[in-house]
Design a protein around this motif. Structure first.
Motif, PDB file in Angstrom:
ATOM      1  N   TRP A 155      -7.518   2.731   4.026  1.00  0.00           N
ATOM      2  CA  TRP A 155      -7.108   4.141   3.932  1.00  0.00           C
ATOM      3  C   TRP A 155      -8.317   5.055   4.023  1.00  0.00           C
ATOM      4  O   TRP A 155      -8.219   6.223   4.377  1.00  0.00           O
ATOM      5  CB  TRP A 155      -6.359   4.385   2.617  1.00  0.00           C
ATOM      6  CG  TRP A 155      -7.252   4.430   1.404  1.00  0.00           C
ATOM      7  CD1 TRP A 155      -7.988   3.404   0.895  1.00  0.00           C
ATOM      8  CD2 TRP A 155      -7.497   5.557   0.557  1.00  0.00           C
ATOM      9  NE1 TRP A 155      -8.686   3.828  -0.215  1.00  0.00           N
ATOM     10  CE2 TRP A 155      -8.393   5.135  -0.447  1.00  0.00           C
ATOM     11  CE3 TRP A 155      -7.041   6.878   0.550  1.00  0.00           C
ATOM     12  CZ2 TRP A 155      -8.839   6.002  -1.453  1.00  0.00           C
ATOM     13  CZ3 TRP A 155      -7.484   7.749  -0.437  1.00  0.00           C
ATOM     14  CH2 TRP A 155      -8.379   7.296  -1.418  1.00  0.00           C
ATOM     15  N   ASN A 179       1.384   7.094 -11.837  1.00  0.00           N
ATOM     16  CA  ASN A 179       0.129   7.125 -11.081  1.00  0.00           C
ATOM     17  C   ASN A 179      -0.478   8.530 -11.127  1.00  0.00           C
ATOM     18  O   ASN A 179       0.198   9.509 -10.807  1.00  0.00           O
ATOM     19  CB  ASN A 179       0.408   6.723  -9.626  1.00  0.00           C
ATOM     20  CG  ASN A 179      -0.837   6.338  -8.854  1.00  0.00           C
ATOM     21  OD1 ASN A 179      -1.765   5.778  -9.417  1.00  0.00           O
ATOM     22  ND2 ASN A 179      -0.873   6.666  -7.564  1.00  0.00           N
ATOM     23  N   HIS A 238     -11.725   3.112  -6.841  1.00  0.00           N
ATOM     24  CA  HIS A 238     -12.139   3.600  -5.511  1.00  0.00           C
ATOM     25  C   HIS A 238     -13.563   4.093  -5.662  1.00  0.00           C
ATOM     26  O   HIS A 238     -13.801   5.245  -6.056  1.00  0.00           O
ATOM     27  CB  HIS A 238     -11.221   4.725  -5.015  1.00  0.00           C
ATOM     28  CG  HIS A 238      -9.873   4.243  -4.606  1.00  0.00           C
ATOM     29  ND1 HIS A 238      -9.692   3.345  -3.577  1.00  0.00           N
ATOM     30  CD2 HIS A 238      -8.643   4.529  -5.087  1.00  0.00           C
ATOM     31  CE1 HIS A 238      -8.396   3.096  -3.430  1.00  0.00           C
ATOM     32  NE2 HIS A 238      -7.741   3.791  -4.348  1.00  0.00           N
ATOM     33  N   GLU A 254       0.830  -1.214   0.000  1.00  0.00           N
ATOM     34  CA  GLU A 254       0.000   0.000   0.000  1.00  0.00           C
ATOM     35  C   GLU A 254       0.860   1.259   0.000  1.00  0.00           C
ATOM     36  O   GLU A 254       0.580   2.218  -0.715  1.00  0.00           O
ATOM     37  CB  GLU A 254      -0.921   0.008   1.223  1.00  0.00           C
ATOM     38  CG  GLU A 254      -1.830   1.215   1.267  1.00  0.00           C
ATOM     39  CD  GLU A 254      -2.775   1.214   2.458  1.00  0.00           C
ATOM     40  OE1 GLU A 254      -2.751   0.263   3.270  1.00  0.00           O
ATOM     41  OE2 GLU A 254      -3.560   2.175   2.563  1.00  0.00           O
ATOM     42  N   ASN A 255       1.934   1.274   0.790  1.00  0.00           N
ATOM     43  CA  ASN A 255       2.822   2.439   0.890  1.00  0.00           C
ATOM     44  C   ASN A 255       4.313   2.134   0.778  1.00  0.00           C
ATOM     45  O   ASN A 255       5.104   3.019   0.436  1.00  0.00           O
ATOM     46  CB  ASN A 255       2.586   3.155   2.225  1.00  0.00           C
ATOM     47  CG  ASN A 255       1.229   3.811   2.277  1.00  0.00           C
ATOM     48  OD1 ASN A 255       0.964   4.751   1.520  1.00  0.00           O
ATOM     49  ND2 ASN A 255       0.333   3.297   3.116  1.00  0.00           N
ATOM     50  N   LYS A 280       6.487   3.169  -2.302  1.00  0.00           N
ATOM     51  CA  LYS A 280       6.373   4.525  -2.850  1.00  0.00           C
ATOM     52  C   LYS A 280       7.703   5.239  -2.714  1.00  0.00           C
ATOM     53  O   LYS A 280       8.548   4.878  -1.876  1.00  0.00           O
ATOM     54  CB  LYS A 280       5.256   5.280  -2.132  1.00  0.00           C
ATOM     55  CG  LYS A 280       3.888   4.729  -2.508  1.00  0.00           C
ATOM     56  CD  LYS A 280       2.774   5.289  -1.645  1.00  0.00           C
ATOM     57  CE  LYS A 280       1.426   4.760  -2.093  1.00  0.00           C
ATOM     58  NZ  LYS A 280       0.324   5.158  -1.176  1.00  0.00           N
ATOM     59  N   ASN A 283      -1.817   4.011 -14.065  1.00  0.00           N
ATOM     60  CA  ASN A 283      -2.791   3.794 -13.002  1.00  0.00           C
ATOM     61  C   ASN A 283      -3.494   5.099 -12.633  1.00  0.00           C
ATOM     62  O   ASN A 283      -2.833   6.145 -12.514  1.00  0.00           O
ATOM     63  CB  ASN A 283      -2.049   3.236 -11.776  1.00  0.00           C
ATOM     64  CG  ASN A 283      -2.948   2.630 -10.729  1.00  0.00           C
ATOM     65  OD1 ASN A 283      -3.793   1.801 -11.034  1.00  0.00           O
ATOM     66  ND2 ASN A 283      -2.766   3.060  -9.472  1.00  0.00           N
TER      67      ASN A 283
END
Ligand SMILES: Oc1ccccc1CN[C@@H]1C=C[C@@H](O)[C@H](O)[C@H]1O
Length: 331
Positions: free
Chosen positions: A298, A132, A211, A43-44, A47, A176
């Motif tokens: 999140w 992204n 989302h 998820e993070n 990055k 993305n």
């Protein structure tokens, strides 16, 4: 071990079933993850700001833990993400006088970053979200303004894909984005990706973050987006699927648990979505949820900080929700 039919088995003929994880949830959600999912995304932890906090410093420990977990359990790994305007360090764009660096300096820095990160996980990570969220949400402009565009116009996008392809020629490279089913943004994403393809840029797929919420997008808009992107001949993936129980603009923060009607609406929507995805399983190669269960999402901090949300198929105690049973019944 959970008793329910494994999602990865139910959809084995259709697409990978993935979940976003953290260095904590690969422990706290291990049983749920290994039973239901055959792909994970950090998820993070992968990055830019997480792995490359200073120009001379890479911090791969947590990303390595996640890749090791996947290897141990025979799960695929999606890399997220190499070029983005968020969770990216300021040093990347600035010189010692804190001025924006030249295009040449930025390209050398991001090439080195991509070479190092993609190269490290070559053979472990099969697909990367190379770029992204560069498309502007509103107005006529194609790209959102960021330090990337300030320094390099739109050229940095093709460069990122070329650097990633050089670092791992076997990796599948994705563009993305979110709000990907809004007709206006859908058409902009299409325009960008088509221009990259027409110039021979190595890009293999489009990531629909997905989302979504109980009220939008409509199934018609989702179908239209899948059709439009598929017309480019690329593979598609849902990369960050979750279904918020609140409209994006609804800031209410009074609930400590979902209202029953919300869970029923959510089950209806997830069932309809997976029926649609199965219809397009020839072009959809993976569906990744942005989390495995409601104990970590999140959305409990976005768009309203500290406002609990219940967007996934399993509840805070990892029990199946009504939405799981409706999706599982599609087997
Ligand atoms: O839905 C949105 C609305 C506005 C901005 C960004 C997004 C989605 N942005 C995503 C969400 C969570 C992060 O962990 C992901 O890396 C990012 O891709």
């Amino acid at each position: 071990v959970p008793a329910e039919s494994a999602l990865k088995d139910i959809f084995a003929e259709d697409f990978h079933i993935g979940a976003a994880v953290s260095s904590k949830t690969i422990k706290s959600q291990e049983s749920l993850l290994t039973h239901h999912f055959n792909s994970i995304t950090a998820e993070n932890e992968m990055k830019f700001a997480s792995v490359h906090p200073e120009e001379e410093l890479y911090t791969f420990e947590e990303a390595d833990q996640i890749v090791d977990f996947a290897r141990k359990h025979g799960m695929a790994v999606r890399g997220h993400t190499l070029v983005w305007h968020n969770q990216t360090t300021d040093w990347l764009f600035r010189d010692k006088q804190n001025q924006l660096v030249s295009k040449a300096v930025l390209y050398e820095r991001i090439r080195s970053h991509i070479q190092t990160v993609v190269g490290r996980y070559k053979g472990d990570i099969y697909a990367w979200d190379v770029v992204n969220e560069v498309i502007a949400d509103d107005g006529e402009q194609l790209l959102r303004t960021s330090s990337w565009t300030e320094i390099a116009g739109d050229e940095f996008i093709a460069k990122a894909f070329e650097y990633a392809h050089a670092a791992d020629p076997n990796a599948l490279l994705f563009y993305n984005d979110y709000n990907e089913s809004h007709p206006s943004k859908r058409d902009k994403i299409y325009t960008l990706v088509k221009s990259l393809l027409d110039r021979g840029v190595p890009i293999h797929g489009i990531g629909l973050q997905a989302h979504w919420n109980l009220f939008n997008p409509s199934l018609d808009d989702i179908r239209a987006a899948i059709e439009k992107y598929a017309s480019l001949g690329l593979q598609l993936q849902l990369t960050e699927l979750d279904v918020s129980v609140f409209r994006f603009e609804d800031k209410r923060a009074d609930l400590t648990e979902p209202e029953p009607g919300m869970l029923e609406q959510q089950a209806e929507f997830y069932e309809a979505v997976f029926k649609l995805l199965k219809e397009y399983s020839d072009v959809i190669s993976a569906v990744t949820f942005w989390g495995a269960a409601d104990d970590h999402t999140w959305l409990s901090d976005f768009p309203v900080r500290g406002r609990k949300n219940w967007p996934l198929l399993f509840d805070e105690r990892h029990r199946p929700k009504p939405a799981y049973y409706r999706v599982a019944a599609l087997a």
